[in-house]
Write an enzyme that holds these catalytic residues in place. Structure first.
Site, short mmCIF file in Angstrom:
data_model
loop_
_atom_site.label_atom_id
_atom_site.label_comp_id
_atom_site.label_asym_id
_atom_site.label_seq_id
_atom_site.Cartn_x
_atom_site.Cartn_y
_atom_site.Cartn_z
N ARG A 33 -49.35 -1.89 16.94
CA ARG A 33 -50.89 -3.09 16.48
C ARG A 33 -49.12 -4.39 16.40
NH1 ARG A 33 -50.00 -2.92 11.88
NH2 ARG A 33 -50.85 -0.39 10.78
N LYS A 87 -64.43 -14.64 29.08
CA LYS A 87 -65.42 -15.42 30.02
C LYS A 87 -63.94 -15.60 31.21
CE LYS A 87 -67.90 -14.06 26.83
NZ LYS A 87 -68.12 -15.21 26.20
N ASP A 127 -63.11 -24.11 19.68
CA ASP A 127 -63.38 -22.29 20.93
C ASP A 127 -63.40 -23.59 21.99
OD1 ASP A 127 -65.12 -20.85 22.53
OD2 ASP A 127 -66.28 -20.33 20.72
N TYR A 131 -72.28 -21.19 19.04
CA TYR A 131 -71.95 -19.95 19.98
C TYR A 131 -72.85 -18.35 18.57
CZ TYR A 131 -70.62 -15.17 22.22
OH TYR A 131 -71.11 -13.63 22.19
#
Ligand SMILES: *Cc1c(COP(=O)(O)O)cnc(C)c1O
Length: 379
Positions: free
Chosen positions: A48, A198, A173, A101
């Site tokens: 992690r 994306k 973004d 978004y």
């Protein structure tokens, strides 16, 4: 500094010292043997906190965006959540795009608000509107450019000045443009956010996210929260995104080439009322986009002259364009935002026109894409 493609292929990815493997292995391990108590090898302790495959991706992202530190997450939303929790405190305020978004809008309005953070939706294409919305408590000005699905454009350099005058961070973004077409940190932004699901991943086979901080201290703070919250990218997902980034430049060039041809077809088409693409000279954000982007991207939206049902029919008739949500993969996608990606925005400030169709233009043979759209638009 090496060029973009060289960094995309090599940054963070020295050949493996033991075997010479040119590609970073997928380190599918949760923990690491220590050479005596506290004797960590290269700092690795628990996955992690750090994993070599993820570290390779994080270093590559920092190199591509030109930031001090990159961090990879399990999704774009996980990256956003970690950033907001790291920066905001009760009583703070955030400015978000009025066409943010949908997931960002939901995170801010349904989750972050409950922690005592207020927010103002603003048309971020207008720096004066942003200046009017910032207050002493404003800690973040959040921007997307271009936006989804209306492809609005925001002036990153102008907004960096507005945010910094107010003592706030400018977060961009950069999912739609990618670092290949637009480098927000070089324009004054403080943090870049990505849904690597994306274009960065680029093959519709992984969900992931990333943050890149311009400043090392903020990068360390974000890394502390990444480890504390734990929404990290797993090693296989990190490896897929790393592989995707190697071809980002050539893919984006082809996405742009194909999008330009499609825009030319649509602007001439009698059944198309309006084409939304920042590369068009009559697009309201064209001059700003031309200043801050090297090309205009692979996303194209258009309004169908005969209204909502006609727009739905166009989506249904396409064959090479797959009817589906998401974007940025090698395959072309078509969707009806009003009934699909933006259905939850109906009745809100984020509602989109019913006659709107959104294309994620892929990298197939462009003649096949043109023929498919011509067919889909035939009556
Ligand atoms: C998809 C997307 C996100 C969210 O990313 P996920 O990987 O789906 O969590 C954020 N911003 C933009 C612009 C997106 O397109």
């Amino acid at each position: 500094m090496h060029g973009f493609e060289t960094r995309a292929i090599h940054a963070g990815q020295e050949p493996d010292p033991r075997t010479g493997a040119v590609i970073p292995p997928i380190y599918a391990t949760s923990t690491y043997a220590q050479d005596g108590v506290g004797g960590l090898r290269e700092g690795y302790e628990y996955s992690r906190t750090g994993n070599p495959t993820r570290a390779a991706l994080e270093e590559c992202f920092a190199a591509l965006e030109g930031g001090a530190r990159g961090l990879a997450f399990a999704s774009g939303m996980a990256a956003e959540d970690t950033l907001l929790r790291a920066v905001l405190r009760p009583g703070d305020h955030i400015v978000i795009p009025d066409d943010a978004y949908g997931g960002t809008f939901r995170l801010v309005s349904k989750v972050v608000e409950r922690w005592g953070v207020s927010w103002t939706p603003v048309p971020v294409g207008d720096p004066d509107a942003v200046r009017a919305a910032v207050r002493p408590e404003t800690k973040i000005v959040w921007v997307e450019t271009p936006t989804n699905p209306l492809l609005g454009v925001a002036d990153v350099a102008a907004l960096a000045a507005v945010a910094h005058d107010a003592g706030a961070l400018l977060v961009v973004d950069n999912t739609f443009a990618t670092p290949y077409l637009q480098q927000p940190l070089s324009l004054g932004a403080d943090v870049v956010v990505h849904s690597t699901t994306k274009y960065c991943g680029g093959h519709s086979d992984v969900v992931g996210g990333a943050l890149v901080a311009a400043d090392a201290a903020l990068g360390d703070e974000l890394a502390f929260h990444q480890n504390t919250i734990g929404a990290v990218a797993g090693p296989f997902d990190a490896w897929l995104v790393l592989r995707g980034l190697k071809t980002l430049g050539v893919r984006m060039d082809r996405h742009c080439d194909n999008a330009e041809r499609i825009v030319a077809l649509l602007t001439e088409h009698p059944r198309v009322a309006q084409v939304l693409y920042p590369g068009l000279p009559d697009h309201p954000g064209h001059d700003v986009a031309a200043k801050q982007m090297s090309r205009f991207g692979g996303m194209v939206s258009f309004r169908v002259a005969d209204g909502e049902q006609a727009a739905v029919d166009v989506c249904d008739r396409a064959r090479v364009f797959t009817l589906g949500e998401s974007l940025g993969g090698v395959e072309s996608l078509i969707e009806h935002p009003g009934r699909m990606t933006h259905a939850s925005a109906a009745g809100s400030a984020l509602e989109v026109p019913g006659d709107l169709v959104r294309l994620s233009v892929g990298i197939e043979t462009v003649d096949d894409l043109l023929a498919d759209l011509t067919h889909a638009l035939s009556t």
